[in-house]
Structure formats: C-alpha cells, structure tokens
Design a protein around this motif. Structure first.
Motif, PDB file in Angstrom:
ATOM      1  N   PRO A 199       6.321  11.255   3.712  1.00  0.00           N
ATOM      2  CA  PRO A 199       5.978  12.665   3.518  1.00  0.00           C
ATOM      3  C   PRO A 199       5.108  13.148   4.675  1.00  0.00           C
ATOM      4  O   PRO A 199       4.312  12.375   5.216  1.00  0.00           O
ATOM      5  CB  PRO A 199       5.186  12.655   2.203  1.00  0.00           C
ATOM      6  N   PRO A 200       5.224  14.396   5.082  1.00  0.00           N
ATOM      7  CA  PRO A 200       4.471  14.900   6.236  1.00  0.00           C
ATOM      8  C   PRO A 200       2.968  14.680   6.136  1.00  0.00           C
ATOM      9  O   PRO A 200       2.306  14.443   7.155  1.00  0.00           O
ATOM     10  CB  PRO A 200       4.816  16.396   6.246  1.00  0.00           C
ATOM     11  N   GLU A 201       2.414  14.743   4.917  1.00  0.00           N
ATOM     12  CA  GLU A 201       0.969  14.585   4.773  1.00  0.00           C
ATOM     13  C   GLU A 201       0.503  13.140   4.957  1.00  0.00           C
ATOM     14  O   GLU A 201      -0.699  12.879   5.014  1.00  0.00           O
ATOM     15  CB  GLU A 201       0.509  15.091   3.392  1.00  0.00           C
ATOM     16  N   ARG A 202       1.444  12.211   5.089  1.00  0.00           N
ATOM     17  CA  ARG A 202       1.071  10.804   5.267  1.00  0.00           C
ATOM     18  C   ARG A 202       1.504  10.261   6.624  1.00  0.00           C
ATOM     19  O   ARG A 202       1.428   9.058   6.859  1.00  0.00           O
ATOM     20  CB  ARG A 202       1.677   9.946   4.148  1.00  0.00           C
ATOM     21  N   ALA A 203       1.963  11.118   7.509  1.00  0.00           N
ATOM     22  CA  ALA A 203       2.427  10.685   8.829  1.00  0.00           C
ATOM     23  C   ALA A 203       1.862  11.595   9.899  1.00  0.00           C
ATOM     24  O   ALA A 203       1.932  12.820   9.792  1.00  0.00           O
ATOM     25  CB  ALA A 203       3.953  10.685   8.876  1.00  0.00           C
ATOM     26  N   LEU A 204       1.285  10.982  10.930  1.00  0.00           N
ATOM     27  CA  LEU A 204       0.744  11.746  12.056  1.00  0.00           C
ATOM     28  C   LEU A 204       1.265  11.134  13.351  1.00  0.00           C
ATOM     29  O   LEU A 204       1.017   9.963  13.639  1.00  0.00           O
ATOM     30  CB  LEU A 204      -0.785  11.714  12.042  1.00  0.00           C
ATOM     31  N   ALA A 205       2.011  11.929  14.109  1.00  0.00           N
ATOM     32  CA  ALA A 205       2.566  11.486  15.384  1.00  0.00           C
ATOM     33  C   ALA A 205       1.785  12.135  16.522  1.00  0.00           C
ATOM     34  O   ALA A 205       1.621  13.359  16.552  1.00  0.00           O
ATOM     35  CB  ALA A 205       4.043  11.860  15.476  1.00  0.00           C
ATOM     36  N   LEU A 206       1.297  11.306  17.432  1.00  0.00           N
ATOM     37  CA  LEU A 206       0.524  11.786  18.570  1.00  0.00           C
ATOM     38  C   LEU A 206       1.127  11.271  19.862  1.00  0.00           C
ATOM     39  O   LEU A 206       1.853  10.270  19.866  1.00  0.00           O
ATOM     40  CB  LEU A 206      -0.930  11.306  18.465  1.00  0.00           C
ATOM     41  N   ARG A 207       0.777  11.925  20.941  1.00  0.00           N
ATOM     42  CA  ARG A 207       1.166  11.476  22.271  1.00  0.00           C
ATOM     43  C   ARG A 207      -0.102  11.247  23.078  1.00  0.00           C
ATOM     44  O   ARG A 207      -0.986  12.099  23.124  1.00  0.00           O
ATOM     45  CB  ARG A 207       2.073  12.510  22.939  1.00  0.00           C
ATOM     46  N   TYR A 208      -0.183  10.096  23.689  1.00  0.00           N
ATOM     47  CA  TYR A 208      -1.367   9.677  24.437  1.00  0.00           C
ATOM     48  C   TYR A 208      -1.795  10.723  25.454  1.00  0.00           C
ATOM     49  O   TYR A 208      -2.979  11.083  25.550  1.00  0.00           O
ATOM     50  CB  TYR A 208      -1.036   8.348  25.126  1.00  0.00           C
ATOM     51  N   GLU A 209      -0.837  11.232  26.192  1.00  0.00           N
ATOM     52  CA  GLU A 209      -1.140  12.207  27.236  1.00  0.00           C
ATOM     53  C   GLU A 209      -1.709  13.504  26.653  1.00  0.00           C
ATOM     54  O   GLU A 209      -2.578  14.138  27.246  1.00  0.00           O
ATOM     55  CB  GLU A 209       0.114  12.496  28.065  1.00  0.00           C
ATOM     56  N   ASP A 210      -1.219  13.888  25.463  1.00  0.00           N
ATOM     57  CA  ASP A 210      -1.739  15.089  24.805  1.00  0.00           C
ATOM     58  C   ASP A 210      -3.188  14.887  24.369  1.00  0.00           C
ATOM     59  O   ASP A 210      -4.016  15.792  24.481  1.00  0.00           O
ATOM     60  CB  ASP A 210      -0.886  15.445  23.592  1.00  0.00           C
ATOM     61  N   VAL A 211      -3.477  13.697  23.851  1.00  0.00           N
ATOM     62  CA  VAL A 211      -4.844  13.401  23.414  1.00  0.00           C
ATOM     63  C   VAL A 211      -5.806  13.479  24.589  1.00  0.00           C
ATOM     64  O   VAL A 211      -6.912  14.032  24.479  1.00  0.00           O
ATOM     65  CB  VAL A 211      -4.920  12.021  22.742  1.00  0.00           C
ATOM     66  N   LEU A 212      -5.391  12.943  25.729  1.00  0.00           N
ATOM     67  CA  LEU A 212      -6.254  12.994  26.909  1.00  0.00           C
ATOM     68  C   LEU A 212      -6.418  14.419  27.422  1.00  0.00           C
ATOM     69  O   LEU A 212      -7.468  14.771  27.970  1.00  0.00           O
ATOM     70  CB  LEU A 212      -5.680  12.108  28.018  1.00  0.00           C
ATOM     71  N   ASP A 213      -5.389  15.229  27.247  1.00  0.00           N
ATOM     72  CA  ASP A 213      -5.435  16.612  27.743  1.00  0.00           C
ATOM     73  C   ASP A 213      -6.324  17.498  26.872  1.00  0.00           C
ATOM     74  O   ASP A 213      -6.991  18.402  27.376  1.00  0.00           O
ATOM     75  CB  ASP A 213      -4.018  17.183  27.790  1.00  0.00           C
ATOM     76  N   PHE A 255       0.860  -1.188   0.000  1.00  0.00           N
ATOM     77  CA  PHE A 255       0.000   0.000   0.000  1.00  0.00           C
ATOM     78  C   PHE A 255       0.899   1.241   0.000  1.00  0.00           C
ATOM     79  O   PHE A 255       1.078   1.890   1.041  1.00  0.00           O
ATOM     80  CB  PHE A 255      -0.908   0.003   1.231  1.00  0.00           C
ATOM     81  N   PRO A 256       1.486   1.589  -1.153  1.00  0.00           N
ATOM     82  CA  PRO A 256       2.506   2.645  -1.181  1.00  0.00           C
ATOM     83  C   PRO A 256       1.992   4.038  -0.832  1.00  0.00           C
ATOM     84  O   PRO A 256       2.793   4.924  -0.527  1.00  0.00           O
ATOM     85  CB  PRO A 256       3.013   2.592  -2.632  1.00  0.00           C
ATOM     86  N   GLU A 257       0.672   4.247  -0.848  1.00  0.00           N
ATOM     87  CA  GLU A 257       0.124   5.553  -0.498  1.00  0.00           C
ATOM     88  C   GLU A 257      -0.487   5.564   0.902  1.00  0.00           C
ATOM     89  O   GLU A 257      -1.212   6.501   1.268  1.00  0.00           O
ATOM     90  CB  GLU A 257      -0.941   5.967  -1.527  1.00  0.00           C
ATOM     91  N   ALA A 258      -0.223   4.549   1.691  1.00  0.00           N
ATOM     92  CA  ALA A 258      -0.828   4.435   3.022  1.00  0.00           C
ATOM     93  C   ALA A 258      -0.440   5.607   3.908  1.00  0.00           C
ATOM     94  O   ALA A 258       0.659   6.159   3.812  1.00  0.00           O
ATOM     95  CB  ALA A 258      -0.398   3.129   3.679  1.00  0.00           C
ATOM     96  N   LYS A 259      -1.366   5.970   4.783  1.00  0.00           N
ATOM     97  CA  LYS A 259      -1.101   6.947   5.830  1.00  0.00           C
ATOM     98  C   LYS A 259      -0.856   6.204   7.137  1.00  0.00           C
ATOM     99  O   LYS A 259      -1.413   5.132   7.360  1.00  0.00           O
ATOM    100  CB  LYS A 259      -2.286   7.897   5.996  1.00  0.00           C
ATOM    101  N   ARG A 291     -10.082  15.503  16.324  1.00  0.00           N
ATOM    102  CA  ARG A 291     -10.423  16.183  15.069  1.00  0.00           C
ATOM    103  C   ARG A 291      -9.271  16.082  14.080  1.00  0.00           C
ATOM    104  O   ARG A 291      -9.461  15.794  12.894  1.00  0.00           O
ATOM    105  CB  ARG A 291     -10.764  17.652  15.355  1.00  0.00           C
ATOM    106  N   GLN A 292      -8.059  16.298  14.578  1.00  0.00           N
ATOM    107  CA  GLN A 292      -6.882  16.197  13.718  1.00  0.00           C
ATOM    108  C   GLN A 292      -6.751  14.791  13.140  1.00  0.00           C
ATOM    109  O   GLN A 292      -6.468  14.613  11.946  1.00  0.00           O
ATOM    110  CB  GLN A 292      -5.618  16.549  14.519  1.00  0.00           C
ATOM    111  N   SER A 293      -6.984  13.780  13.961  1.00  0.00           N
ATOM    112  CA  SER A 293      -6.871  12.393  13.508  1.00  0.00           C
ATOM    113  C   SER A 293      -7.960  12.049  12.500  1.00  0.00           C
ATOM    114  O   SER A 293      -7.704  11.367  11.501  1.00  0.00           O
ATOM    115  CB  SER A 293      -6.957  11.445  14.711  1.00  0.00           C
ATOM    116  N   ALA A 294      -9.178  12.517  12.759  1.00  0.00           N
ATOM    117  CA  ALA A 294     -10.285  12.245  11.842  1.00  0.00           C
ATOM    118  C   ALA A 294     -10.032  12.894  10.485  1.00  0.00           C
ATOM    119  O   ALA A 294     -10.230  12.273   9.429  1.00  0.00           O
ATOM    120  CB  ALA A 294     -11.590  12.739  12.445  1.00  0.00           C
ATOM    121  N   ASP A 295      -9.578  14.129  10.497  1.00  0.00           N
ATOM    122  CA  ASP A 295      -9.278  14.812   9.241  1.00  0.00           C
ATOM    123  C   ASP A 295      -8.145  14.104   8.497  1.00  0.00           C
ATOM    124  O   ASP A 295      -8.181  13.970   7.266  1.00  0.00           O
ATOM    125  CB  ASP A 295      -8.891  16.274   9.510  1.00  0.00           C
TER     126      ASP A 295
END
Length: 268
Positions: free
Chosen positions: A193-207, A112-116, A214-218
């Motif tokens: 590429p930045p548009e295909r990678a999203l880095a999150l932190r669990y503690e930030d999501v809870l905060d 899946f070369p275009e996977a996010k 919303r960011q993840s859904a988009d």
C-alpha cells in the motif's frame, strides 16, 4: 547515508553493525535465506524458487521467528532491550538496513506484515564503480595477508577468497547487478500500500536533503524538530551525487549504456 541520518533522528537500527551500517543479526539471516537456494547478495535472483516451496516456507519462517525470540537477538537489540521484552517489546521506531532485503522481503512481510519499506536508489554507474573499488581493496588486503602468511598457509584453508564478488570486479557486472536490484525493488514496492512504501533517489536527497529527510522521518513515525533536522542535514556531502561525471572512463561507460539507464529514468 540515509540509514545513518535516520538513526541520528531517532530510528533504532541495531547495536552491532558492520562498516556499511548494516545490522549483522539481520544480515546473517538474510545471507542464510539466500543460501537456501544457492544465492548470495551478488547472485540473488535464485531466491524466487524458495517462494514456490510451499512445504519448506513454514519451517523457514518458524526458524527465523525462533532466532528473533532467542538470546541471539542481543546482537541487534543489546542486552537492555533484549531483557525488556526483545524485538516484540520495542516501543520505538526501529528497522534495519540491508540491500538483501530487496530479495528477502517476502519472508519479512510474513513475519512483520505491517512493516514499512524505504527503498533508495543511486545512479547505476556510481553503484558499479563503488562495488568495483571495494573489490579492488579487498583483493589488495587479501593478497597482502597471504604474502605475509604464505609459509603457514597450508595449515588450514582460507576462510575467504581473494575476491568477494568476481561479478563486481568489472563495471559491467556491477551494473547488471544494479539492474537486478532496482527492478526487484520497484516491483516489491508496487505490491505494498502507498502508505507503507517510500521510494527515494540518492541524487534527489542530496539535492534537497531537508525535504526528503523530513519525508523519511515522518514516514518512520519519528518526531523531529526543525532544529534537529538542520543539525543532521549539515553533515551531508552533496558532491557525491553523479560522481561518474567527473571520470572519463565512467562517463564513457554511462554513454555506452544510455538505453539501460533510460529504462530506469536515469541519464547518461
């Protein structure tokens, strides 16, 4: 947590999943991939040798593509989706959650070369404690079962052991495994590429769950109303962030590993 929340917002993540919300179909393929070089989820680093096997990789890829197109994919798709075109026929946002993807991602990007990719981290001491608690519970269940069935235990060898991961029975082992995964995850995301990678932190999501959900859904291409977002956010337990701080043993362990935590941007 994040996988379930995204499912609630419309992401298709499979029909047959385990207690950790991981799609068993992809979980089994990932386990098989790691086994090709003697690796497992708790000893994953050996897979680096597999990516150097230029003669074997095309056959491994072909085998996985065959599985994806086979009736076996019903375990992920369900009968209706399989009959409507299979994985290649999915017309909605979809994906699967499995920490093993951290190390098997190079193969999935071939397919899946275009996977996010979404990667979510949690404080290493909380991760180590979670793994230790799970191991203790598995030992309790396995020992109780053996006690009940001791008289007929000779009939066949146990299908599993008394411990799933000896490495994770102690905090130090689970913590070192966390270091491996976070290091690999960050390296893999940096290759995309930045548009295909999203880095999150669990503690930030809870905060700030509204912002990051919303960011993840988009990011996943999900059309979610503010009302629906509010409904889903209502089930989040913010008190699970930095659980180690309420336990003296875990706090002492964190202080003893202050330098290692700091390397990944976490405090003790």
């Amino acid at each position: 947590m994040l996988g379930r929340l995204l499912e609630d917002l419309g992401l298709f993540a499979g029909t047959l999943k385990d207690e950790n919300n991981e799609a068993i179909f992809f979980q089994e393929i990932n386990a098989w991939l790691l086994s090709q070089c003697g690796g497992r989820w708790d000893e994953p680093s050996a897979i680096r040798y597999l990516w150097q096997h230029e003669q074997g990789l095309p056959w491994i890829e072909d085998y996985i593509r065959t599985l994806l197109a086979s009736p076996r994919s019903v375990r992920f798709l369900g009968m209706r989706r399989m009959l409507q075109g299979g994985i290649n026929g999915l017309d909605t946002a979809w994906g699967w959650k499995d920490p093993r993807n951290t190390f098997t991602l190079p193969m999935w990007l071939r397919i899946f070369p275009e996977a996010k990719v979404i990667s979510i981290e949690r404080h290493g001491v909380d991760v180590a404690q979670s793994l230790r608690v799970r191991e203790r519970e598995m030992l309790r269940q396995a020992s109780e079962k053996f006690t009940r069935l001791r008289r007929i235990a000779f009939v066949r060898l146990k299908g599993g052991g008394f411990v799933e991961s000896p490495r994770c029975t102690e905090l130090a082992g689970g913590f070192s495994l966390w270091q491996e995964y976070v290091t690999q995850a960050r390296w893999m995301l940096a290759q995309l590429p930045p548009e295909r990678a999203l880095a999150l932190r669990y503690e930030d999501v809870l905060d700030d769950p509204r912002r990051y959900l919303r960011q993840s859904a988009d990011f996943c291409g999900l059309e979610v109303s503010d009302k629906r977002l509010e409904e889903v956010v209502g089930g989040i337990r913010a008190d699970r962030a930095n659980s180690y701080m309420s336990d003296s043993e875990l706090g002492h362990f964190a202080n003893g590993h202050r330098a290692e935590l700091g390397e990944f941007g976490y405090s003790a």
